[in-house]
Design a protein around this motif. Structure first.
Motif, PDB file in Angstrom:
ATOM      1  N   GLY A 244      34.351  93.530  45.789  1.00 27.05           N
ATOM      2  CA  GLY A 244      33.833  92.571  44.822  1.00 27.05           C
ATOM      3  C   GLY A 244      34.461  91.195  44.937  1.00 27.05           C
ATOM      4  N   ILE A 245      34.945  90.847  46.143  1.00 28.63           N
ATOM      5  CA  ILE A 245      35.664  89.581  46.302  1.00 28.63           C
ATOM      6  C   ILE A 245      35.025  88.648  47.334  1.00 28.63           C
ATOM      7  N   PHE A 246      33.962  89.083  47.988  1.00 28.72           N
ATOM      8  CA  PHE A 246      33.431  88.331  49.130  1.00 28.72           C
ATOM      9  C   PHE A 246      33.009  86.909  48.755  1.00 28.72           C
ATOM     10  N   ASP A 247      32.419  86.746  47.584  1.00 27.52           N
ATOM     11  CA  ASP A 247      31.879  85.440  47.199  1.00 27.52           C
ATOM     12  C   ASP A 247      32.956  84.397  46.926  1.00 27.52           C
ATOM     13  N   HIS A 248      34.215  84.802  46.907  1.00 21.51           N
ATOM     14  CA  HIS A 248      35.311  83.854  46.659  1.00 21.51           C
ATOM     15  C   HIS A 248      35.818  83.202  47.943  1.00 21.51           C
ATOM     16  N   PHE A 249      35.251  83.607  49.090  1.00 16.97           N
ATOM     17  CA  PHE A 249      35.716  83.067  50.370  1.00 16.97           C
ATOM     18  C   PHE A 249      34.747  82.032  50.919  1.00 16.97           C
TER      19      PHE A 249
ATOM     20  N   GLY B 154      39.923  89.726  42.670  1.00 17.20           N
ATOM     21  CA  GLY B 154      38.887  88.705  42.792  1.00 17.20           C
ATOM     22  C   GLY B 154      39.192  87.473  41.959  1.00 17.20           C
ATOM     23  N   GLU B 155      39.631  87.691  40.741  1.00 15.77           N
ATOM     24  CA  GLU B 155      39.957  86.564  39.859  1.00 15.77           C
ATOM     25  C   GLU B 155      41.174  85.802  40.375  1.00 15.77           C
ATOM     26  N   ALA B 156      42.150  86.540  40.923  1.00 17.13           N
ATOM     27  CA  ALA B 156      43.347  85.891  41.457  1.00 17.13           C
ATOM     28  C   ALA B 156      43.006  85.016  42.662  1.00 17.13           C
ATOM     29  N   ILE B 157      42.096  85.487  43.513  1.00 14.07           N
ATOM     30  CA  ILE B 157      41.666  84.704  44.676  1.00 14.07           C
ATOM     31  C   ILE B 157      40.830  83.507  44.227  1.00 14.07           C
TER      32      ILE B 157
ATOM     33  N   LEU C 122      42.737  80.382  43.083  1.00 11.83           N
ATOM     34  CA  LEU C 122      43.574  79.624  44.021  1.00 11.83           C
ATOM     35  C   LEU C 122      42.961  78.254  44.285  1.00 11.83           C
ATOM     36  N   PRO C 123      43.767  77.201  44.287  1.00  8.27           N
ATOM     37  CA  PRO C 123      43.239  75.859  44.534  1.00  8.27           C
ATOM     38  C   PRO C 123      43.012  75.626  46.017  1.00  8.27           C
ATOM     39  N   GLY C 124      41.801  75.245  46.391  1.00  7.16           N
ATOM     40  CA  GLY C 124      41.522  74.975  47.798  1.00  7.16           C
ATOM     41  C   GLY C 124      40.588  75.996  48.408  1.00  7.16           C
ATOM     42  N   ARG C 125      40.590  76.014  49.738  1.00 11.74           N
ATOM     43  CA  ARG C 125      39.673  76.883  50.472  1.00 11.74           C
ATOM     44  C   ARG C 125      40.322  78.233  50.768  1.00 11.74           C
ATOM     45  N   LYS C 126      39.458  79.274  50.892  1.00  9.35           N
ATOM     46  CA  LYS C 126      39.953  80.613  51.212  1.00  9.35           C
ATOM     47  C   LYS C 126      39.155  81.163  52.391  1.00  9.35           C
TER      48      LYS C 126
END
Length: 231
Positions: free
Chosen positions: A131-136, A102-105, A108-112
């Motif tokens: 635990g990574i959904f909110d990063h997209f 999650g932290e690695a995603i 990342l600079p920009g959109r995911k």
């Protein structure tokens, strides 16, 4: 096996596109095995076939049409939403939160984006379990693709147009080599996720990475380590 990039290799990237199954979580979790069983059961009940007959037909449709769903729609006129609901009636508890990923995603600079042949609901359930959904920024699913799955070029075009993705400044992460052919042709960087287990058995030969896959820029069995190398 991982061939780690340097940060400068991806310094131009502004859009990060990830497949879901066997990409955002590793092969050995085998979440897709549950979906696979559900699809076999669906085909068996629909056509009154034995499990073995149903599985053979399921795999043929998958190979010929990109998804079992597309084959069933073409040949049997099924309700795709009903199929997706039943196929994804699975236990997401086999996925554990992965804060490092999650932290690695997030970094990342920009959109995911998540770009999947599954459904938005499936992508959200799996990504929330990790635990990574909110990063997209968004999920592009098989419904948005009008049920035309990867690797069809029209589906990539639809995704790129919807989100105004400049493919020369984008990268795609996938677990199936054939799903990276179009992204590479469009000018994207391509990263193939491979099983951590060197002895992993693929259901079909075409799912396996070979030396002939010159459209693949990088391979990795550890997505977190790969992304961290870019920080």
């Amino acid at each position: 096996m991982t061939n780690l990039p340097t940060k400068t290799d991806f310094s131009h990237v502004r859009d990060w596109v990830f497949d879901l199954d066997n990409t955002l979580y590793p092969h050995h979790v085998d979440l897709f095995a549950q979906i696979d069983r559900n699809m076999t059961a669906y085909v068996s009940a629909l056509l009154d076939l034995s499990r073995e007959e149903a599985r053979a037909l399921q795999k043929r449709y998958y190979h010929d049409h990109g998804t079992t769903l597309k084959g069933l729609m073409i040949h049997h006129g099924i309700d795709p939403l009903d199929f997706l609901e039943k196929a994804h009636a699975i236990d997401y508890g086999v996925l554990s939160p992965d804060p490092d990923l999650g932290e690695a995603i997030r970094a990342l600079p920009g959109r995911k984006f998540i770009f999947t042949n599954g459904s938005v609901k499936h992508a959200e359930m799996a990504a929330r379990a990790l635990g990574i959904f909110d990063h997209f920024d968004d999920v592009f699913d098989i419904v948005a693709a009008e049920y035309v799955p990867k690797p069809a070029g029209a589906t990539y075009d639809k995704f790129m147009a919807l989100h105004r993705v400049d493919t020369l400044h984008a990268v795609m992460f996938e677990d199936l080599p054939r799903n990276l052919l179009v992204p590479k042709a469009l000018g994207m960087k391509t990263v193939l996720l491979t099983p951590r287990d060197a002895g992993h058995e693929f259901a079909d030969a075409w799912e396996k990475h070979s030396q002939e896959d010159i459209h693949i820029d990088y391979t990795t069995s550890d997505l977190t380590a790969f992304l961290n190398a870019l920080r």
